[in-house]
Design a protein around this motif. Structure first.
Motif, mmCIF file in Angstrom:
data_model
loop_
_atom_site.group_PDB
_atom_site.id
_atom_site.type_symbol
_atom_site.label_atom_id
_atom_site.label_comp_id
_atom_site.label_asym_id
_atom_site.label_seq_id
_atom_site.Cartn_x
_atom_site.Cartn_y
_atom_site.Cartn_z
ATOM 1 N N GLY A 30 -9.163 49.635 22.903
ATOM 2 C CA GLY A 30 -9.244 48.660 22.919
ATOM 3 C C GLY A 30 -9.560 47.532 21.465
ATOM 4 O O GLY A 30 -9.210 46.832 20.990
ATOM 5 N N ILE A 31 -8.960 48.697 19.815
ATOM 6 C CA ILE A 31 -7.798 47.984 19.303
ATOM 7 C C ILE A 31 -6.827 47.612 19.868
ATOM 8 O O ILE A 31 -5.830 46.884 19.062
ATOM 9 C CB ILE A 31 -7.786 49.647 18.777
ATOM 10 C CG1 ILE A 31 -9.525 49.757 16.944
ATOM 11 C CG2 ILE A 31 -7.167 48.658 17.139
ATOM 12 C CD1 ILE A 31 -9.634 50.931 17.300
ATOM 13 N N ALA A 32 -6.025 48.534 20.552
ATOM 14 C CA ALA A 32 -4.421 47.925 21.322
ATOM 15 C C ALA A 32 -4.847 46.433 21.743
ATOM 16 O O ALA A 32 -3.539 45.677 21.724
ATOM 17 C CB ALA A 32 -4.205 49.153 22.122
ATOM 18 N N LEU A 33 -5.856 47.066 22.986
ATOM 19 C CA LEU A 33 -5.952 45.253 23.797
ATOM 20 C C LEU A 33 -6.190 44.121 22.377
ATOM 21 O O LEU A 33 -5.754 42.544 23.025
ATOM 22 C CB LEU A 33 -6.615 45.291 24.906
ATOM 23 C CG LEU A 33 -7.651 44.153 26.133
ATOM 24 C CD1 LEU A 33 -6.153 44.624 26.327
ATOM 25 C CD2 LEU A 33 -8.558 44.926 26.655
ATOM 26 N N SER A 34 -7.045 44.123 21.693
ATOM 27 C CA SER A 34 -7.804 43.149 20.895
ATOM 28 C C SER A 34 -6.271 43.321 19.697
ATOM 29 O O SER A 34 -6.389 42.075 19.674
ATOM 30 C CB SER A 34 -8.586 43.680 19.694
ATOM 31 O OG SER A 34 -9.392 44.394 20.494
ATOM 32 N N ALA A 35 -5.584 43.917 19.630
ATOM 33 C CA ALA A 35 -4.367 43.377 18.868
ATOM 34 C C ALA A 35 -3.118 42.919 19.059
ATOM 35 O O ALA A 35 -2.065 41.563 19.002
ATOM 36 C CB ALA A 35 -3.678 44.414 18.304
ATOM 37 N N HIS A 36 -2.743 42.903 20.966
ATOM 38 C CA HIS A 36 -2.104 41.858 22.054
ATOM 39 C C HIS A 36 -2.479 40.702 21.974
ATOM 40 O O HIS A 36 -2.244 39.890 22.156
ATOM 41 C CB HIS A 36 -2.267 43.122 23.245
ATOM 42 C CG HIS A 36 -1.081 44.032 22.864
ATOM 43 N ND1 HIS A 36 -1.701 45.485 22.495
ATOM 44 C CD2 HIS A 36 0.152 44.138 23.270
ATOM 45 C CE1 HIS A 36 0.488 46.619 22.674
ATOM 46 N NE2 HIS A 36 0.661 45.356 23.115
ATOM 47 N N VAL A 37 -4.158 40.664 22.090
ATOM 48 C CA VAL A 37 -4.717 39.347 22.436
ATOM 49 C C VAL A 37 -4.306 38.528 21.415
ATOM 50 O O VAL A 37 -4.104 37.511 21.138
ATOM 51 C CB VAL A 37 -5.866 39.118 22.613
ATOM 52 C CG1 VAL A 37 -6.542 37.871 23.010
ATOM 53 C CG2 VAL A 37 -6.614 40.025 24.043
ATOM 54 N N LEU A 38 -4.689 39.111 20.100
ATOM 55 C CA LEU A 38 -5.060 38.009 18.747
ATOM 56 C C LEU A 38 -2.573 37.976 18.639
ATOM 57 O O LEU A 38 -2.584 36.955 17.747
ATOM 58 C CB LEU A 38 -4.445 38.892 17.461
ATOM 59 C CG LEU A 38 -6.448 38.839 17.844
ATOM 60 C CD1 LEU A 38 -6.891 39.970 16.261
ATOM 61 C CD2 LEU A 38 -7.035 37.466 17.114
ATOM 62 N N ALA A 39 -2.445 38.697 18.867
ATOM 63 C CA ALA A 39 -0.895 38.498 18.536
ATOM 64 C C ALA A 39 -0.170 37.396 19.534
ATOM 65 O O ALA A 39 -0.131 36.383 19.333
ATOM 66 C CB ALA A 39 0.053 39.961 18.884
ATOM 67 N N PHE A 40 -1.107 36.883 21.121
ATOM 68 C CA PHE A 40 -0.531 36.501 21.350
ATOM 69 C C PHE A 40 -0.613 34.585 21.142
ATOM 70 O O PHE A 40 -0.385 33.971 21.706
ATOM 71 C CB PHE A 40 -0.891 36.534 23.068
ATOM 72 C CG PHE A 40 -1.268 35.295 24.425
ATOM 73 C CD1 PHE A 40 0.310 35.499 25.025
ATOM 74 C CD2 PHE A 40 -2.142 34.593 24.262
ATOM 75 C CE1 PHE A 40 0.591 34.746 25.478
ATOM 76 C CE2 PHE A 40 -1.743 34.029 25.823
ATOM 77 C CZ PHE A 40 -0.237 33.879 26.453
ATOM 78 N N VAL A 41 -2.680 35.107 20.682
ATOM 79 C CA VAL A 41 -3.217 33.552 20.132
ATOM 80 C C VAL A 41 -2.466 33.532 19.619
ATOM 81 O O VAL A 41 -2.437 32.044 18.407
ATOM 82 C CB VAL A 41 -4.276 34.248 20.050
ATOM 83 C CG1 VAL A 41 -5.189 32.616 19.757
ATOM 84 C CG2 VAL A 41 -5.287 34.486 21.753
ATOM 85 N N LEU A 42 -1.689 33.969 18.251
ATOM 86 C CA LEU A 42 -1.481 33.341 16.880
ATOM 87 C C LEU A 42 -0.260 33.463 16.408
ATOM 88 O O LEU A 42 -0.040 32.762 15.589
ATOM 89 C CB LEU A 42 -2.540 34.751 15.757
ATOM 90 C CG LEU A 42 -4.110 34.567 16.057
ATOM 91 C CD1 LEU A 42 -3.873 35.671 14.886
ATOM 92 C CD2 LEU A 42 -4.866 33.105 15.327
ATOM 93 N N THR A 43 0.434 34.030 17.477
ATOM 94 C CA THR A 43 2.095 33.454 17.193
ATOM 95 C C THR A 43 2.853 32.000 18.204
ATOM 96 O O THR A 43 2.592 32.732 19.175
ATOM 97 C CB THR A 43 2.607 35.003 17.890
ATOM 98 O OG1 THR A 43 1.662 35.150 18.884
ATOM 99 C CG2 THR A 43 2.204 35.991 16.380
#
Length: 51
Positions: free
Chosen positions: A34-47
């Motif tokens: 869950g943490i890894a998925l959240s980090a990947h989604v945030l990286a995709f959205v914010l970069t």
């Protein structure tokens, strides 16, 4: 084995102890995922360079 048939080879744990550790491992894996998925989604959205 030394005659204690309740122990699970080769760990020396009982079946109940082994299941308890397995349950904790499964929950830890779910939390990590869950943490890894959240980090990947945030990286995709914010970069912007990933879009």
């Amino acid at each position: 084995m030394t005659g204690d048939d309740t122990k699970v080879y080769p760990t020396g744990l009982t079946e109940a102890q082994a299941l308890e550790i397995n349950d904790g491992l499964k929950w830890g894996t779910r939390i990590y995922f869950g943490i890894a998925l959240s980090a990947h989604v945030l990286a995709f959205v914010l970069t912007p360079w990933l879009k």
